[in-house]
Structures are given as C-alpha cells and as structure tokens.
Design an enzyme around this catalytic site. Structure first.
Site, short mmCIF file in Angstrom:
data_model
loop_
_atom_site.label_atom_id
_atom_site.label_comp_id
_atom_site.label_asym_id
_atom_site.label_seq_id
_atom_site.Cartn_x
_atom_site.Cartn_y
_atom_site.Cartn_z
CE LYS A 107 40.95 7.18 66.99
NZ LYS A 107 39.89 7.32 68.01
CB SER A 109 36.23 6.02 69.95
OG SER A 109 35.22 6.52 69.13
CB SER A 161 36.56 6.48 66.02
OG SER A 161 37.22 6.93 67.17
#
Lengths: 95, 495
Positions: B78, B182, B158
């Site tokens: 990420k 997330s 997210s």
C-alpha cells in the site's frame, strides 16, 4: 452547537488551509451535518468514565539515553521543495 | 490467468521449495499480470526491475536450501508504507514525488523474510475513505462486477488497490492498513481475506500516519493461511514505535487446526442494522450454523454501545488526523505552493495538496480539538470509546470470538454514496468498534449476493489472541468453501 461561515474561516485559519469565500458556506453545511450526527453521543452517560487515550493499556517504554548517529543531512534535504547549502528554504519571515 | 498467479502463498512456497518453478518465473508471471491488469488502476508505482533482481537472489537462496518464510513471494505494498527510494505518497498530492530515504519496519520485515515487492498500490488519500475514490491517483476498479453488468464497482477502501490486486491475481498478497475497517471492508468487497491484528502487534514506524491510536498494518490475501504467513513476517516488537508491544509472535499458521469444539462464538444483537439486505442477514445466520456444525458453542451477546462507535470514530480519527497532518507544510517534502510569507505558503500548499475529504476531516478535527469544544466533542468521544472497549471486555468473559457481517452492503458503483459523507461512513459501521477497542479482527469471504458480488463475515477476538482468530477464521473459510473468482483478472477483459 452550529458552525457558521466565520467559524469555518477560523478553523481553516487554525488548520492553515486557504479557503475561497464561496466555499465557506457549503463547508459549514457539510460540517454541521456531521456534527449533528455525532451529537447522539450526548445520549451516553459517561459520568465518572475515564477517557481512553490509546488502544491498549501500556506504559510508555523508555530507552537508554545514548547518542545515535542522526540521519544524514543530504537524506533529509533530498525531498525538500527548496534547499540551499544544507538548509531548508522558506519565504522571508522577518522584514 | 496463468497457473502461477492463481496460487496461494502456501502453495507457492511449496512449489518454490520443490523447485517446480523458480522465484523468477513466479515473479515474471505476476509482472505480466500487473501489466495486463493496469485498467484496474490498482498500482500507482511499479518496481519490476527491483522485483526481478530480488527474485534472482531468492532463487540463489532457494537453491542452497536457505529459503526464508516468504522467500521469492511477490507482494504489493500500500502506498501508505514508506519504501526506500520508491514513491510513498499515501495517494496524496501533498506528498508529490516523495521518495523516503528509509524503509518502514513492516515492509523491512517482509523483505527480511524473503518476500519481494512488485509495486505500490492505490488507496484513499491518507487512508480516508471506504471506496478508494478519494485517491489523488484516481479510483480503483473492483475486478468483480454485478452479473450481467459492466458498471465499474468500487473495491472498498482505503486499501482498495491492495484488495483489487490480490483478488485479480496481480500479486500473491498485499499489505494494507486499517484505521476503521480499511483492510477488512475492501477484503469483503473483493472476495478475499483481510486481517487487522491487535493494535501494537505490527510496528507503525514508517507508516504515513492518519490516526495514531487506531492505525494498524495487516495482510490482504486469498486464504486465511496466507494471512497467517504474512502476519508472521510483518508482526513483532520495534523499539522505534513506542506503542509496539514487546511479546513473542506465536506460530500463526500452526494455530489453524480446524478444531473449534472448545470455542464459544458470540453473536451481538446490536449488529442487526435497519435496512441491511436480507442476504447479508441470511449469510450471517449461515455462519452461525457453520460454527455450530463444527462443534463450537454459539451464544447471543449484547454490545450495547455499538451504535455509538461510528460517531465516536468520526471525532477521534479526524482529531488525530488534524494533528498528524500538520506536518505537511511545503518545507520538508512534497508539494509547495509559493506565498509571500510562510503562513500564506502553508495555507496555499495545504489547500492545493489535500483533497476534499482530507480537508473536511482536518477541519472537523481542528474544530473538535479547539478551545470551547474539546470537552463537548473530543473528551466525550474518548469516554464513549472507553465504554465501547468495556463492552468487548465483558463479552470476552464468556466468548472467544464475535461473529458479525463485515459490511452492511456489497460493493457499489463508482460515484455512489458520494453526496453525503455519512452515507459513505456507514461502510465501516461493523468494523469500527473493534478498531476503537484495538482488537484483532478478520474478514473472510463467505458468500455471494444474488447478483454475484462477494460478501464477507467478520470475526473479532481478544487482544493478542490472533491464534484463536485465525483458528476460527480457518473453520469459517472451510465451511463457506468460497471458491468464486472475479470475472476480470490479470488476464484482462471479461471471462
């Protein structure tokens, strides 16, 4: 408690975020929508309850107070939008 | 999809150890998948050359029997993790061009275990969002679509890029971060496993901070066993994060015994939400049956403060964010918009650099922390947070894990739920309570909606009881037998 345009301007200034005049009123409405929704926390009796400041109960660990080699100046400045002679450069602060 | 991109991490380890294929072949297959899957916009940086070099090094180790836990396993990271010399922007314009001179502890741990990085994945800006639509790098497309429809759906957020990449077979696993859901919600939206460990289990050092009392790294994988393997490498004490916990990391994969006869599962009445689709309610009931059939005891429990978790979160998280994001000043890294004096330069930089949702949260956070409102909002929320954590403590006196749905709906179309921030916030209604209490939790793909979209079931366990969490999740996974794959994959186009 309700947020008006002046309040948005004040918190935008505290947040160091520039805002156009015509964006203040729509933002006030959005923030009021969120605040009206969080008002429901008022229904919860929190008399005598300690605030939770972290996700886990832990005492802050302490390390030995030994000097360590810091990060190299070149590394620190490598990402700076403007740097000169080992320093960060900012707009003039004092006239 | 070629065979190599359909493997689990566990299978790939076995294949590499047996020299059925090389790490280089495994990596090249995934690089090809990333290239053909670019239309998903899951990756925001590709590091193929470094991946190939690392794969060759892994092959040398494997040849001499020195392979480590994740030797030669291609992963995605990420964009919120700092990776040395590779863009790390949390998908925000304000960090334009930022290439850290250091490596986050979690990613360093993965590389020390032999894993290699294919690239950085897309995410909601600063992890603020539940649909990956706030990213400065554009939305991610969920590899799943509704049956008979072409409309692009969100992957959740997210960690949307990580979830889409794992679901589409672009990587064997990916790191995510979870502040209020997330990892788990995008896991559910993309039909994969998403796991958030106990707060403090993984170091936050080198993670771009959103809400420091909530942020926690975790794995996104296609199986529970893979999540256990990845967490094994990611977790551990780190003196550089004062909230990282100094206790041994158990053998997580070994906890997957398949036996839950000694476990009690709690089903909280308060997670029955008005307007929740009947098929989610039905899947939840099926989950209860699966645990009963496996010999677990299932009991009804009450978590009375559940409905207050989301409003509590939307005070605590923005408050912490407004403080954490104060560091972006246009001086030390990232974007700078010039001004006549430093204050004007800060304000212009931050107005241009932060997206709409991030600005909104900074303003809310600043307001609830400001003089006159601190007690009414922030202190009040912190007290309610204490009560929410106590709810779980009481429940865990009688149960070993709590079973709930992961999210109140399946993936939705890009552009939906955009008009009203609170409608978007509801994505995390079932995941936020465990975040506030710092508890480990996992989403396991468990079924499909009538129109063919994946749904997840969610388990929550006691602090640091990841072994029980994995054990229960493994049983859930076996019982659900979820073997569906999205119709879009690294092979590109519709199947």
């Amino acid at each position: 408690m309700s947020i008006d345009k002046d309040t948005v301007m004040r918190i935008a200034r505290l947040s160091r975020i520039a805002m156009e005049e015509d964006a203040l009123e729509p933002m006030a409405q959005e923030l009021n929508g969120i605040l009206a929704w969080v008002e429901q926390l008022g229904e919860v009796d929190t008399e005598g309850v300690e605030p939770m400041t972290g996700a886990i109960a832990a005492t802050l660990p302490q390390r030995d107070d030994d000097a360590e080699a810091g990060t190299a100046t070149d590394d620190l400045l490598a990402n700076a939008p403007e740097a000169d002679d080992g320093f960060f450069v900012v707009p003039k602060v004092v006239e | 999809m070629s065979d190599l991109t359909a493997l689990t991490i566990a299978d790939a380890r076995a294949g590499l150890a047996a020299r059925e294929f090389s790490a280089r072949e495994l990596t090249d297959a995934h690089i090809a998948a990333v290239e053909t899957g670019r239309d998903l916009n899951a990756f925001v940086a590709e590091t193929f050359d470094a991946a190939r070099t690392a794969a060759d090094a892994a092959d040398q180790r494997l040849a001499t029997g020195e392979g480590r836990l994740l030797e030669g396993i291609p992963l995605a990271v990420k964009d919120l993790f700092c990776t040395r010399g590779v863009r790390s922007q949390a998908c925000s314009r304000i960090l334009d061009g930022f290439e850290p001179p250091y490596e986050s502890t979690v990613t360093a741990n993965l590389w020390d275990a032999g894993a290699l990085m294919l690239g950085k994945t897309n995410m909601d800006e600063f992890a603020m969002g539940s649909a990956n639509v706030t990213s400065a790098d554009g939305p991610v497309i969920n590899p799943w679509r509704r049956r008979g429809e072409d409309k692009p759906l969100v992957p959740g957020g997210s960690s949307g890029g990580s979830a889409a990449a794992v679901a589409a077979g672009l990587c064997l696993g990916a790191t995510g971060t979870d502040t209020g859901g997330s990892i788990r919600q995008p896991g559910a939206f993309c039909g994969i496993v998403g796991m958030k460990p106990t707060y403090g289990r993984c170091s936050r050092w080198g993670m771009i901070a959103f809400a420091s009392s909530l942020d926690q790294a975790g794995p996104l994988t296609r199986t529970v066993e893979d999540a256990a393997l990845m967490l094994q490498a990611m977790a551990g004490h780190d003196p550089k994060d004062s909230t990282s916990i100094d206790r041994p990391v158990p053998d997580y994969a070994a906890s997957l015994t398949g036996d839950v006869r000694d476990i009690t599962i709690g089903v909280p009445a308060e997670y029955r939400m008005d307007g929740m689709p009947a098929e989610i309610e039905a899947l939840w009931a099926e989950g209860v049956d699966w645990f009963r059939d496996a010999g677990a005891k299932v009991v009804d429990i009450s978590l009375p403060l559940t409905k207050y978790a989301l409003p509590t979160y939307y005070i605590v998280a923005p408050a912490e964010a407004s403080s954490n994001l104060a560091r972006y000043d246009g001086v030390r890294y990232g974007l700078r918009v010039e001004g006549d004096d430093p204050t004007e330069m800060y304000a212009r930089t931050r107005a241009a650099g932060f997206g709409r949702e991030v600005r909104r949260r900074i303003l809310i956070g600043t307001y609830v922390l400001s003089a006159g409102y601190y007690d009414a909002y922030y202190l009040k929320a912190q007290k309610v947070r204490t009560l929410i954590a106590r709810d779980f403590e009481s429940a865990f006196e009688t149960v070993d894990a709590v079973l709930t749905p992961t999210a109140p709906f399946a993936a939705f179309a890009i552009g939906e739920k955009m008009d009203d921030p609170i409608a978007m916030y509801l994505n995390d209604v079932f995941t936020v309570p465990a975040s506030l209490a710092g508890l480990p939790a996992i989403s396991v793909p468990a079924g499909l909606t009538g129109d063919g979209l994946p749904l997840g079931l969610h388990l929550i366990a006691r602090p640091f009881d990841e072994p029980t969490l994995f054990r229960a999740a493994g049983v859930l996974e076996s019982a659900a037998g979820f073997s569906h794959r999205p119709d879009r994959s690294g092979a590109g186009g519709a199947a």
